[in-house]
Write an enzyme that holds these catalytic residues in place. Structure first.
Site, mmCIF file in Angstrom:
data_model
loop_
_atom_site.group_PDB
_atom_site.id
_atom_site.type_symbol
_atom_site.label_atom_id
_atom_site.label_comp_id
_atom_site.label_asym_id
_atom_site.label_seq_id
_atom_site.Cartn_x
_atom_site.Cartn_y
_atom_site.Cartn_z
ATOM 1 N N ILE A 81 152.628 63.964 26.707
ATOM 2 C CA ILE A 81 151.417 64.762 26.946
ATOM 3 C C ILE A 81 151.257 65.045 28.441
ATOM 4 O O ILE A 81 150.915 66.164 28.841
ATOM 5 C CB ILE A 81 150.186 64.022 26.373
ATOM 6 C CG1 ILE A 81 150.276 63.970 24.835
ATOM 7 C CG2 ILE A 81 148.895 64.689 26.820
ATOM 8 C CD1 ILE A 81 149.205 63.113 24.159
ATOM 9 N N TYR A 113 144.744 48.640 20.966
ATOM 10 C CA TYR A 113 144.777 50.063 21.353
ATOM 11 C C TYR A 113 143.464 50.751 20.970
ATOM 12 O O TYR A 113 142.853 51.440 21.780
ATOM 13 C CB TYR A 113 145.960 50.742 20.661
ATOM 14 C CG TYR A 113 146.098 52.212 20.995
ATOM 15 C CD1 TYR A 113 146.745 52.619 22.154
ATOM 16 C CD2 TYR A 113 145.588 53.195 20.145
ATOM 17 C CE1 TYR A 113 146.879 53.968 22.466
ATOM 18 C CE2 TYR A 113 145.704 54.540 20.453
ATOM 19 C CZ TYR A 113 146.362 54.931 21.607
ATOM 20 O OH TYR A 113 146.484 56.267 21.920
ATOM 21 N N LYS A 172 140.662 52.479 23.523
ATOM 22 C CA LYS A 172 140.330 53.910 23.534
ATOM 23 C C LYS A 172 138.835 54.140 23.321
ATOM 24 O O LYS A 172 138.250 55.061 23.898
ATOM 25 C CB LYS A 172 141.176 54.646 22.501
ATOM 26 C CG LYS A 172 142.659 54.695 22.870
ATOM 27 C CD LYS A 172 142.866 55.373 24.220
ATOM 28 C CE LYS A 172 144.319 55.579 24.566
ATOM 29 N NZ LYS A 172 144.504 56.313 25.830
HETATM 30 N N1 LIG Z 1 150.931 60.677 21.225
HETATM 31 C C1 LIG Z 1 149.846 60.548 20.477
HETATM 32 O O1 LIG Z 1 149.866 60.667 19.238
HETATM 33 C C2 LIG Z 1 148.523 60.272 21.127
HETATM 34 C C3 LIG Z 1 147.349 60.423 20.371
HETATM 35 C C4 LIG Z 1 146.119 60.169 20.954
HETATM 36 C C5 LIG Z 1 146.057 59.772 22.283
HETATM 37 N N2 LIG Z 1 147.208 59.621 22.988
HETATM 38 C C6 LIG Z 1 147.067 59.198 24.379
HETATM 39 O O2 LIG Z 1 147.587 60.198 25.211
HETATM 40 C C7 LIG Z 1 148.100 59.618 26.406
HETATM 41 C C8 LIG Z 1 149.529 60.078 26.650
HETATM 42 O O3 LIG Z 1 150.332 59.670 25.564
HETATM 43 P P1 LIG Z 1 151.823 60.192 25.348
HETATM 44 O O4 LIG Z 1 151.957 60.455 23.910
HETATM 45 O O5 LIG Z 1 152.147 61.234 26.353
HETATM 46 O O6 LIG Z 1 152.617 58.828 25.653
HETATM 47 P P2 LIG Z 1 154.008 58.607 26.369
HETATM 48 O O7 LIG Z 1 154.415 57.221 26.026
HETATM 49 O O8 LIG Z 1 154.943 59.728 26.084
HETATM 50 O O9 LIG Z 1 153.596 58.685 27.920
HETATM 51 C C9 LIG Z 1 152.774 57.743 28.534
HETATM 52 C C10 LIG Z 1 153.159 57.678 29.998
HETATM 53 O O10 LIG Z 1 152.310 56.729 30.637
HETATM 54 C C11 LIG Z 1 153.099 56.030 31.591
HETATM 55 N N3 LIG Z 1 152.504 54.749 31.906
HETATM 56 C C12 LIG Z 1 152.335 53.688 31.052
HETATM 57 N N4 LIG Z 1 151.820 52.658 31.724
HETATM 58 C C13 LIG Z 1 151.680 53.044 33.014
HETATM 59 C C14 LIG Z 1 151.214 52.406 34.190
HETATM 60 N N5 LIG Z 1 150.821 51.118 34.203
HETATM 61 N N6 LIG Z 1 151.199 53.098 35.340
HETATM 62 C C15 LIG Z 1 151.623 54.383 35.368
HETATM 63 N N7 LIG Z 1 152.078 55.037 34.296
HETATM 64 C C16 LIG Z 1 152.103 54.380 33.126
HETATM 65 C C17 LIG Z 1 154.448 55.867 30.918
HETATM 66 O O11 LIG Z 1 155.463 55.588 31.868
HETATM 67 C C18 LIG Z 1 154.599 57.204 30.218
HETATM 68 O O12 LIG Z 1 155.320 58.135 31.001
HETATM 69 C C19 LIG Z 1 147.981 58.095 26.214
HETATM 70 O O13 LIG Z 1 146.806 57.650 26.867
HETATM 71 C C20 LIG Z 1 147.873 57.941 24.715
HETATM 72 O O14 LIG Z 1 147.195 56.765 24.355
HETATM 73 C C21 LIG Z 1 148.425 59.873 22.451
#
Ligand SMILES: NC(=O)c1ccc[n+]([C@@H]2O[C@H](COP(=O)([O-])OP(=O)(O)OC[C@H]3O[C@@H](n4cnc5c(N)ncnc54)[C@H](O)[C@@H]3O)[C@@H](O)[C@H]2O)c1
Length: 245
Positions: A21, A153, A157
């Site tokens: 994202i 989690y 959130k």
């Molecule tokens: N993918 C889904 O279905 C979904 C749904 C609802 C919400 N979200 C939320 O959206 C956001 C992005 O999710 P995504 O799907 O892109 O996940 P992803 O795992 O592809 O990316 C998450 C990124 O966060 C970085 N990260 C993690 N811990 C970190 C830290 N301590 N310091 C710096 N960077 C850090 C990781 O390196 C990674 O690049 C998250 O907050 C997730 O909870 C995702």
């Protein structure tokens, strides 16, 4: 890439920029004219062309403070913030979850978001205002996911949304506008390990598909924009109808 100049002259930092994202948000904001800083603890050298990648661990106040200092060292214009970094590493029944695992999830998803909001928000307050968007999740307030267990989690959130509302009451009167965006299932690496659950999840998605990262990025861009000026501490839910079933 969406081409517009909606964010021309604005600077925006995106945490979790190397993620599914986060990358889409970086691309979207670049395409709309923003200067974008992509912050992540890994992979910042492969961000979309035009973004400035900076390594940052949002679990560390020192790491965040040094990035903020760097961003303002030679340029005093405000830097808006999008918090997309997050982890979901707790697919364990609550009764057997090691407390370290609970702490790790809350440490990034809640404590980390507080640390970045505080560090970036302080600078925005000092410069008369700006915008912050925190990515929460439908798993916070709208649903409890099934069949996976993810109590840490989900709790983190819900707390991100509560934090966003609380900071809004403190900061919005002084020009810093915060909102939370709560996506449903999005097609990103966060979900790849749970491929065996995708059919179960899709049964409850009214439009029968995951969101694309680009769709999430579009909603983030809206919340950052002046079109959302009356959105103050809102939680915007985009779940393809999942919570309706
Ligand atoms: N993918 C889904 O279905 C979904 C749904 C609802 C919400 N979200 C939320 O959206 C956001 C992005 O999710 P995504 O799907 O892109 O996940 P992803 O795992 O592809 O990316 C998450 C990124 O966060 C970085 N990260 C993690 N811990 C970190 C830290 N301590 N310091 C710096 N960077 C850090 C990781 O390196 C990674 O690049 C998250 O907050 C997730 O909870 C995702």
């Amino acid at each position: 890439m969406t081409e517009s100049t909606r964010f021309a002259g604005r600077r925006v930092a995106v945490t979790g920029a190397a993620g599914g994202i986060g990358q889409a948000i970086v691309e979207r904001l670049l395409g709309e004219g923003a200067e974008v800083y992509g912050l992540d603890r890994r992979g910042v050298d492969t961000l979309p062309h035009g973004a400035v990648g900076i390594e940052m661990d949002l679990g560390s106040p020192e790491s965040v403070a040094s990035v903020v200092a760097r961003l303002y060292a030679e340029d005093d214009r405000p830097v808006d913030l999008v918090n997309s970094a997050g982890i979901v590493e707790d697919n364990v029944p609550a009764e057997s979850m090691p407390i370290e695992q609970f702490d790790a999830v809350l440490g990034v998803n809640l404590r980390g978001v507080f640390i970045t909001c505080q560090a970036f928000g302080r600078e925005l307050l000092a410069r008369g205002g700006g915008a912050i968007v925190n990515i929460a999740s439908m798993s916070g307030n709208a649903v409890v996911n099934y069949p996976q267990s993810q109590s840490a989690y989900n709790t983190s959130k819900a707390a991100v949304t509560a934090l966003t509302k609380s900071l809004s009451v403190e900061w919005s009167p002084r020009g810093v506008r915060l909102n939370a965006l709560s996506p449903g299932y999005v097609d990103t690496p966060l979900n790849y390990l749970k491929a065996d659950m995708h059919d179960t999840w899709k049964r409850d998605i009214v439009i029968d598909r995951f969101a694309t990262p680009a769709e999430v990025a579009g909603a983030v861009a809206f919340l950052l924009s002046d079109d959302a000026a009356y959105f103050i501490g809102s939680e915007l839910l985009m779940d393809g109808g999942f919570s309706l079933r």
